[in-house]
Design an enzyme around this catalytic site. Structure first.
Site, short mmCIF file in Angstrom:
data_model
loop_
_atom_site.label_atom_id
_atom_site.label_comp_id
_atom_site.label_asym_id
_atom_site.label_seq_id
_atom_site.Cartn_x
_atom_site.Cartn_y
_atom_site.Cartn_z
N ARG A 101 0.85 -1.19 0.00
CA ARG A 101 0.00 0.00 0.00
C ARG A 101 0.89 1.25 0.00
NH1 ARG A 101 -1.89 0.79 4.36
NH2 ARG A 101 -1.31 -1.08 5.50
N TYR A 105 -1.00 -3.50 -7.04
CA TYR A 105 -0.85 -4.23 -5.77
C TYR A 105 -2.15 -4.25 -4.96
CZ TYR A 105 -0.21 -5.27 -0.96
OH TYR A 105 -0.41 -5.83 0.28
N LYS A 109 -9.62 -2.46 1.47
CA LYS A 109 -9.36 -1.32 2.33
C LYS A 109 -10.10 -0.07 1.86
CE LYS A 109 -7.18 -3.80 5.08
NZ LYS A 109 -5.84 -4.19 5.24
N HIS A 155 -10.79 -2.42 11.19
CA HIS A 155 -9.69 -3.29 10.73
C HIS A 155 -9.52 -4.42 11.75
CE1 HIS A 155 -5.18 -3.40 9.28
NE2 HIS A 155 -5.92 -4.28 8.64
N SER A 175 -1.54 -3.54 10.32
CA SER A 175 -1.16 -4.43 9.23
C SER A 175 0.09 -5.24 9.58
CB SER A 175 -0.88 -3.60 7.98
OG SER A 175 -2.04 -2.89 7.62
N CYS A 212 0.53 -7.46 11.85
CA CYS A 212 0.77 -7.61 13.28
C CYS A 212 0.00 -8.78 13.87
CB CYS A 212 0.44 -6.31 14.02
SG CYS A 212 1.61 -5.00 13.66
N ASP A 224 -9.52 -9.81 8.70
CA ASP A 224 -8.99 -8.47 8.41
C ASP A 224 -9.98 -7.34 8.64
OD1 ASP A 224 -6.59 -7.09 7.44
OD2 ASP A 224 -7.79 -6.53 5.69
N ARG A 259 1.99 -12.17 -0.70
CA ARG A 259 0.66 -12.53 -0.18
C ARG A 259 0.08 -13.75 -0.88
NH1 ARG A 259 -1.79 -8.93 3.91
NH2 ARG A 259 -0.16 -7.39 4.20
N GLY A 265 -0.03 -20.20 18.27
CA GLY A 265 -1.02 -21.04 18.95
C GLY A 265 -1.06 -20.80 20.46
#
Ligand code: GTP
Ligand code: SPV
Ligand code: MN
Length: 590
Positions: free
Chosen positions: A70, A199, A208, A228, A250, A252, A279, A372, A498
């Site tokens: 982005r 992209y 977004k 978000h 983003s 994280c 997301d 991605r 986990g």
């Protein structure tokens, strides 16, 4: 033509007149049409098929080297008046933006096909759902939108023959010219214009651009929220499922938490995690007075590097069919994919994300850090049974988080809703490869929405406070987590992934039973050491003590940075948040 709706048809006529495409193709969502576009995209070199036995219906794509994330500095909120965009957005006067971009779009598709993609954000016939139409000259966008959203005739059926309530998205990859790259949002006109990028977050306009930037503005006007956030359900041994929404910036950890598989000890007791979304969440007050949420998307656009059998086996399974990989390593011997953080050894005959021959001897990474995978939601082994429920799921807790080496403890809970809004509003986190620019810089990222809030951030905070008022005693409990505290050698202290289940269980208990154990501190409720089960983990009691410790001096210096941030917002900052800051300060000084 798939609709009689004049609002749609007139707009398509206008855009066709502007872009002057070679031909126009309406996307109906049929399997046959998608297969044809896939084939055409392979023939044009836009995507390459992977091994169809081991990775059925999977493809690899590379974006231009200058176009991998982005672009926040090229992303604009375009309104009549500057104050409506607020201090956290780049503002462009809408008439000026239209003028400049119209000149760039003029004739831009003269040797290309213009695709019309009608799409629905949210389940069919849901009070939450909204229709968008994206016009694009990129078949890669068509194929990704087909995975990420519900496309075709069903979207137009949901819109109906007369409604004008749809988001008008226009995208052209043009010449991928960085200097003329613009991602422009016109919230006052339900419109998005994006040019010179290929992209994901810049061009999959349902994501977004619509589901957060435009939708946050719609939510403000219509009393709901676009956030978000991932959505997950924790199933307890008795079969009850408690739902949480969590906002992390983003890259994280949203996808990882959303698809978490509980460690053996909890699995054996009967705990399960169900993924509703990874997301974006749209939330509104339900008829029962509680806060309900849907995932408006239909797929995952997940970070590839770090995704492994160990860290996130469910995400890895998502990528085994019907997936488009972008900017990963192409393993030529197996016609397969690879990225850093996979357990399998790196391939010896491969191309890196730029398309150059690559081996692990190479100093540069093979996959771009923001490479991605685009995978359909139904591929996820833990997808929730409520995924398509038009009413969504009831949210018991909201979890904020960030990436902080120091300061923020592993987990804490706010005293009440407004204190929780303060915690969300003051998230700070290190920047990541999800956006261009330097990584690892700590910045304020309120509610993980700094790149995505489509209007004045102070008004956005007020909206949060108003929603809390209207929910009253039904308001979800609010928490903050930080998986990313490091030791003196820079290693993560908490094992994460986990094992975050252990933190979720403390959160679950705090939501379901207000008397469950916690320690009151100046920043909120923090678990006692014995409240987080670390049996079988490679972390000492001292390690856990460290990451639950509140360092008052560090927090006092945080106060002054929050003060600066609040001051920069100006008059629209709600008084409730200034008061929260004062209260925090006096609790720390006590
Ligand atoms: P966006 O799709 O950009 O919004 O990102 P996201 O929030 O979904 O992040 P994701 O789950 O893809 O994780 C991003 C990176 O963080 C990956 O490299 C993960 O390996 C890493 N990560 C996720 N969870 C944890 C965790 O619990 N601990 C540690 N140390 N790293 C994590
Ligand atoms: C993010 O950056 O938060 C993402 C990826 O989820 S993108 O769709 O590119 O925005
Ligand atoms: Mn994201």
């Amino acid at each position: 033509m798939l609709t009689k709706n004049k609002n749609v048809l007139n707009w398509i006529d206008d855009i066709t007149y502007l872009c002057k495409p070679k031909n126009v193709v309406w996307i109906d969502g049929s399997k046959k049409q998608i297969e044809k576009i896939c084939l055409d995209s392979v023939n044009s070199g836009e995507i390459s098929p992977l091994n169809q036995e081991t990775l059925p219906n999977c493809f690899i794509h590379r974006t231009a080297v200058n176009d991998v994330a982005r672009v926040e500095d090229k992303t604009f909120i375009c309104t009549k008046n500057k104050k409506d965009a607020g201090i956290t957005n780049n503002w462009w006067k809408s008439s000026d933006a239209y003028k400049k971009l119209s000149s760039l779009f003029n004739g831009v598709m003269s040797d290309r096909t213009l695709y019309v993609i009608p799409y629905l954000m949210g389940p069919p016939s849901s009070p939450f759902s909204k229709v968008g139409i994206e016009i694009t000259d990129s078949s890669y966008v068509v194929l990704n939108m087909n995975i990420m959203t519900r496309i075709g005739q069903l979207a137009l059926d949901n819109l109906g023959d007369t409604s004008n309530d749809f988001v008008r998205g226009l995208h052209s990859k043009a010449s991928i010219d960085e200097n003329n790259r613009y991602i422009c949002h016109f919230p006052e006109e339900n419109t998005i214009w994006s040019i010179n990028s290929g992209y994901g977050g810049n061009v999959l306009l349902g994501k977004k651009c619509f589901a957060l930037r435009i939708a946050s503005y719609q939510g403000k006007l219509e009393s709901w929220m676009a956030e978000h956030m991932l959505i997950l359900g924790v199933e307890s041994p008795d079969g009850d499922i408690t739902y949480f929404a969590a906002a992390f910036p983003s890259a994280c950890g949203k996808t990882n938490l959303a698809m978490l598989i509980p460690p053996e000890i909890y699995k054996n007791k009967g705990y399960k995690i169900w993924c509703v979304g990874d997301d974006i969440a749209w939330l509104r007050k339900g008829e029962d007075g509680r806060l309900w949420a849907i995932n408006p998307e239909n797929g995952f656009f997940g970070v590839a590097p770090g995704t492994s059998q160990k860290s996130n086996p469910n995400a890895l399974k998502c990528t085994k069919s019907n997936t488009i990989f972008t900017n990963v390593v192409h393993d030529l011997d197996n016609n397969s994919v690879w990225w850093e953080g996979m357990e399998t050894p790196p391939p010896t005959n491969a191309l890196d994300w730029k398309g150059n021959p690559w081996t692990s001897q190479n100093l540069e990474k093979g996959a771009h850090p923001n490479s991605r995978f685009t995978s359909p939601a139904y591929n996820c082994p833990s997808i929730s049974k409520e995924f398509n429920n038009p009413h969504g799921v009831p949210i018991s807790g909201i979890i904020f988080g960030g990436r902080r080496k120091k300061l923020a403890p592993l987990v804490y809970q706010s005293y009440d809703w407004n204190h929780g809004v303060f915690i969300g509003a003051t998230i700070s986190s290190e920047t990541t490869a999800a956006a261009t620019g330097q990584t690892g810089i700590v910045r304020r990222d309120p509610m993980a929405m700094i790149p995505f809030c489509g209007y004045d951030i102070g008004e956005y905070f007020s909206h949060w406070i108003n929603i809390g008022d209207s929910l009253g005693a039904n308001a979800p409990k609010i928490f903050h987590v930080n998986w990313f505290r490091t030791d003196d050698n820079g290693n993560f202290i908490w094992p994460g992934f986990g094992e975050n289940m252990r933190v979720l269980l403390w959160i679950l208990n705090r939501c379901n039973n207000p008397d469950s154990p916690a320690k009151k501190t100046p920043i909120g409720f923090v678990p006692n050491i014995e409240d987080i089960d670390i049996s079988g983990l490679d972390i000492s009691t001292k390690g856990l003590t460290d990451i639950l410790h509140i360092d008052k001096d560090l927090w006092l210096s945080e106060i002054s940075s929050i003060q600066d941030f609040f001051l920069s917002i100006g008059k629209s900052l709600p008084i409730e948040l200034s008061k929260q800051l004062e209260d925090l300060k006096s609790r720390l000084e006590e």
